[in-house]
Design a protein around this motif. Structure first.
Motif, mmCIF file in Angstrom:
data_model
loop_
_atom_site.group_PDB
_atom_site.id
_atom_site.type_symbol
_atom_site.label_atom_id
_atom_site.label_comp_id
_atom_site.label_asym_id
_atom_site.label_seq_id
_atom_site.Cartn_x
_atom_site.Cartn_y
_atom_site.Cartn_z
ATOM 1 N N VAL A 213 30.142 -24.510 4.908
ATOM 2 C CA VAL A 213 30.724 -25.806 4.551
ATOM 3 C C VAL A 213 31.529 -25.691 3.260
ATOM 4 O O VAL A 213 32.626 -26.240 3.142
ATOM 5 C CB VAL A 213 29.613 -26.872 4.405
ATOM 6 C CG1 VAL A 213 30.204 -28.196 3.916
ATOM 7 C CG2 VAL A 213 28.894 -27.076 5.730
ATOM 8 N N ILE A 214 30.993 -24.953 2.289
ATOM 9 C CA ILE A 214 31.694 -24.781 1.014
ATOM 10 C C ILE A 214 33.028 -24.076 1.238
ATOM 11 O O ILE A 214 34.054 -24.459 0.671
ATOM 12 C CB ILE A 214 30.810 -23.975 0.029
ATOM 13 C CG1 ILE A 214 29.559 -24.778 -0.325
ATOM 14 C CG2 ILE A 214 31.592 -23.626 -1.235
ATOM 15 C CD1 ILE A 214 28.504 -23.966 -1.057
ATOM 16 N N ALA A 215 33.004 -23.059 2.090
ATOM 17 C CA ALA A 215 34.231 -22.279 2.348
ATOM 18 C C ALA A 215 35.315 -23.123 3.005
ATOM 19 O O ALA A 215 36.508 -22.882 2.803
ATOM 20 C CB ALA A 215 33.898 -21.068 3.215
ATOM 21 N N LYS A 216 34.918 -24.134 3.780
ATOM 22 C CA LYS A 216 35.894 -24.993 4.461
ATOM 23 C C LYS A 216 36.578 -25.969 3.512
ATOM 24 O O LYS A 216 37.619 -26.549 3.845
ATOM 25 C CB LYS A 216 35.200 -25.789 5.575
ATOM 26 C CG LYS A 216 34.694 -24.926 6.720
ATOM 27 C CD LYS A 216 33.933 -25.786 7.735
ATOM 28 C CE LYS A 216 33.326 -24.938 8.840
ATOM 29 N NZ LYS A 216 32.513 -25.764 9.783
ATOM 30 N N GLY A 217 36.002 -26.179 2.335
ATOM 31 C CA GLY A 217 36.608 -27.087 1.367
ATOM 32 C C GLY A 217 36.563 -28.543 1.787
ATOM 33 O O GLY A 217 37.549 -29.266 1.636
ATOM 34 N N THR A 218 35.447 -29.001 2.316
ATOM 35 C CA THR A 218 35.302 -30.390 2.754
ATOM 36 C C THR A 218 35.006 -31.287 1.553
ATOM 37 O O THR A 218 34.720 -30.804 0.449
ATOM 38 C CB THR A 218 34.147 -30.523 3.766
ATOM 39 O OG1 THR A 218 32.908 -30.348 3.068
ATOM 40 C CG2 THR A 218 34.266 -29.467 4.858
ATOM 41 N N PRO A 219 35.043 -32.626 1.724
ATOM 42 C CA PRO A 219 34.680 -33.531 0.621
ATOM 43 C C PRO A 219 33.247 -33.322 0.117
ATOM 44 O O PRO A 219 32.909 -33.770 -0.977
ATOM 45 C CB PRO A 219 34.841 -34.923 1.254
ATOM 46 C CG PRO A 219 35.844 -34.727 2.354
ATOM 47 C CD PRO A 219 35.571 -33.369 2.894
ATOM 48 N N HIS A 220 32.418 -32.659 0.955
ATOM 49 C CA HIS A 220 31.031 -32.434 0.562
ATOM 50 C C HIS A 220 30.815 -31.067 -0.083
ATOM 51 O O HIS A 220 29.668 -30.683 -0.336
ATOM 52 C CB HIS A 220 30.116 -32.538 1.784
ATOM 53 C CG HIS A 220 30.138 -33.874 2.456
ATOM 54 N ND1 HIS A 220 29.835 -35.047 1.806
ATOM 55 C CD2 HIS A 220 30.427 -34.222 3.741
ATOM 56 C CE1 HIS A 220 29.940 -36.069 2.643
ATOM 57 N NE2 HIS A 220 30.299 -35.591 3.827
ATOM 58 N N SER A 221 31.880 -30.329 -0.373
ATOM 59 C CA SER A 221 31.725 -28.965 -0.894
ATOM 60 C C SER A 221 30.977 -28.935 -2.226
ATOM 61 O O SER A 221 30.131 -28.068 -2.461
ATOM 62 C CB SER A 221 33.100 -28.303 -1.053
ATOM 63 O OG SER A 221 33.686 -28.067 0.208
ATOM 64 N N GLY A 222 31.291 -29.892 -3.122
ATOM 65 C CA GLY A 222 30.615 -29.926 -4.421
ATOM 66 C C GLY A 222 29.122 -30.142 -4.272
ATOM 67 O O GLY A 222 28.306 -29.460 -4.911
ATOM 68 N N LEU A 223 28.750 -31.087 -3.397
ATOM 69 C CA LEU A 223 27.337 -31.332 -3.131
ATOM 70 C C LEU A 223 26.689 -30.100 -2.526
ATOM 71 O O LEU A 223 25.584 -29.713 -2.923
ATOM 72 C CB LEU A 223 27.178 -32.530 -2.191
ATOM 73 C CG LEU A 223 25.764 -32.788 -1.654
ATOM 74 C CD1 LEU A 223 24.807 -33.111 -2.789
ATOM 75 C CD2 LEU A 223 25.779 -33.907 -0.613
ATOM 76 N N CYS A 224 27.365 -29.473 -1.586
ATOM 77 C CA CYS A 224 26.795 -28.300 -0.921
ATOM 78 C C CYS A 224 26.610 -27.134 -1.893
ATOM 79 O O CYS A 224 25.675 -26.345 -1.755
ATOM 80 C CB CYS A 224 27.665 -27.881 0.260
ATOM 81 S SG CYS A 224 27.541 -29.014 1.671
ATOM 82 N N GLU A 225 27.484 -27.024 -2.880
ATOM 83 C CA GLU A 225 27.297 -25.988 -3.900
ATOM 84 C C GLU A 225 26.017 -26.241 -4.685
ATOM 85 O O GLU A 225 25.262 -25.310 -4.988
ATOM 86 C CB GLU A 225 28.505 -25.947 -4.834
ATOM 87 C CG GLU A 225 29.749 -25.337 -4.207
ATOM 88 C CD GLU A 225 30.928 -25.320 -5.175
ATOM 89 O OE1 GLU A 225 30.715 -25.680 -6.349
ATOM 90 O OE2 GLU A 225 32.029 -24.945 -4.756
#
Length: 447
Positions: free
Chosen positions: A315-327
């Protein structure tokens, strides 16, 4: 003059008043009492005024009268501290690597009168493991950020206490439960569950007030009786179903309690329906957990967490709006995975030291987790009724506890290294990760 005549020295007092008049301390109008009482009482009154005026012009500085007055005051206020006791505590903390010669040498130069300074240095070294920022609670209402400090520490006897004076709640702006957000929603639930197991045992919505939650006695009983019937109903439909129930007391302890309150049956049904709908929502949407049971272990959960970690990285690699949360979730999962191989719960660690600790605190032995019961993660605005119900149960549960605290041993360097430091570090790490998750969700909402 009969009462005050013996106080009047006509020659000396007159000279004093004249000097005061000529020097500008008093005015001509201030001499009026002399004209009104020429027998001497008037002079007495004017003299008193002159003396009072002179007094307002004089200032004594304690720093000039007593050299090093501030240091003297500090020394006088220092409590007497047994040097053997203080040295034992400081030595244990020093052996664990938290106090160094550079800090201890200047203190030891005081000789046998350094006990208080040794304890202060010990407490500061332990406090440094848990910065003040991670002891704060934080809540946002109408755009305003409110903070408080419900968690504190103190040293008593041969123990260091993590104390809670109220709950520390993390109000999460949970992503909307949609098909698009479902994956991230599950990641969040499972990561919180992993953190509460492998870091410190805080409360998630499921564990605090979900079905079978620690503080959801009445709603859980109700869900057990009616869960299958209401799982697909909305709140209004649940209310209609409850109104069709002939005897509200059949709904268990919650129904009987509401019935005894004397409220209108319709209002009772609406309240019960609200609680029931919320516990159904928690059970259906907020109870995703790691696998537990007879056939699972820390190693099998480590595999599961590693799989979740890989999905988070995708998910982080895809750069979605949730990337920060997923990190943030990925870092939290890293911390959990790192502890899986040699996992011991905080409760086990604290309990293992209770018999060796010389300072027995009333009420602490019966539940080492009481302090951690005060950390709650809440889906903000989602379950207001059941949260309030759980809070009442929580308060009732703790009302007879003298102090809600986790007691950490300082009896030896070994105990400090193996129990005290790891528990404080895990507490700090967990609270820091929860705050980071909270801020990431707020950022997503405001993006």
């Amino acid at each position: 003059m009969r009462d005050y005549g013996y106080l009047v020295d006509f020659k000396a007092h007159s000279a004093l008043c004249l000097e005061a008049l000529q020097g500008g301390l008093i005015l001509d109008t201030d001499l009026k009492p002399i004209a009104e009482s020429p027998n001497g009482y008037g002079l007495h009154l004017v003299t008193n005024q002159v003396v009072s005026t002179i007094g307002t012009k004089i200032q004594f500085l304690s720093s000039e009268i007593v050299q090093d007055a501030a240091q003297l005051a500090t020394n006088l206020s220092r409590p007497m501290t047994d040097i053997k006791y203080a040295a034992g505590i400081a030595l244990a903390v020093a052996e664990a690597g938290l106090l160094h010669d550079s800090a201890l040498a200047p203190i030891m130069e005081r000789g046998s009168d350094c006990g208080f300074e040794l304890l202060s240095a010990t407490e500061e070294a332990l406090d440094a493991l848990w910065p003040a920022a991670q002891r704060e609670s934080r809540n946002v209402k109408d755009g305003e950020v409110y903070t408080d400090t419900p968690f504190e520490t103190h040293l008593h006897g041969t123990n260091f206490y993590l104390s809670a004076y109220e709950r520390n709640c993390f109000y999460l702006e949970w992503p909307a439960i949609t098909q698009e957000n479902l994956e991230v929603h599950i990641f969040l639930c499972k990561t919180l569950d992993a953190m509460s197991n492998y870091l410190v045992p805080f409360h998630t919505p499921a564990s605090a007030y979900g079905f079978g939650g620690q503080y959801s006695y009445g709603p859980s009983e109700l869900y057990e009786a009616l869960g299958d019937q209401v799982v697909e109903l909305n709140q209004d439909e649940i209310t209609e179903m409850l109104l069709a129930t002939e005897d509200i007391s059949e709904l268990g302890m919650l129904g009987m309690a509401l019935e005894e309150s004397g409220e209108d049956e319709g209002e009772i049904a609406q309240q019960i329906a609200g609680l029931l709908w919320e516990i159904v929502d928690i059970e259906k949407n907020y109870s995703f957990r790691l696998a537990y049971g007879e056939n699972t272990s820390d190693q099998s959960r480590k595999v599961e967490m590693s799989e979740l970690q890989a999905q988070l990285r995708d998910v982080i690699a895809k750069g979605t709006p949730h990337s920060g949360l997923c990190e943030a979730l990925s870092d939290a999962m890293d911390a959990c995975i790192a502890r899986a191989d040699s996992h011991r719960t905080v409760s086990e660690m604290i309990s293992s030291a209770s018999e060796e600790s010389a300072d027995e605190g009333a009420g602490y032995e019966e539940s080492p987790n009481r302090f951690f019961d005060c950390i709650w993660v809440i889906a903000d605005g989602r379950h207001d009724l059941i949260v309030q119900d759980a809070l009442e149960a929580f308060n009732a549960d703790l009302e007879e506890v003298s102090e809600v605290a986790a007691k950490l041993p300082l009896d030896s360097g070994e105990l400090v290294s193996q129990i005290t430091i790891p528990v404080i570090e895990r507490t700090n790490q967990c609270l820091a990760l929860l705050r980071r998750i909270q801020l990431c969700l707020e950022a997503e909402k405001n993006a």
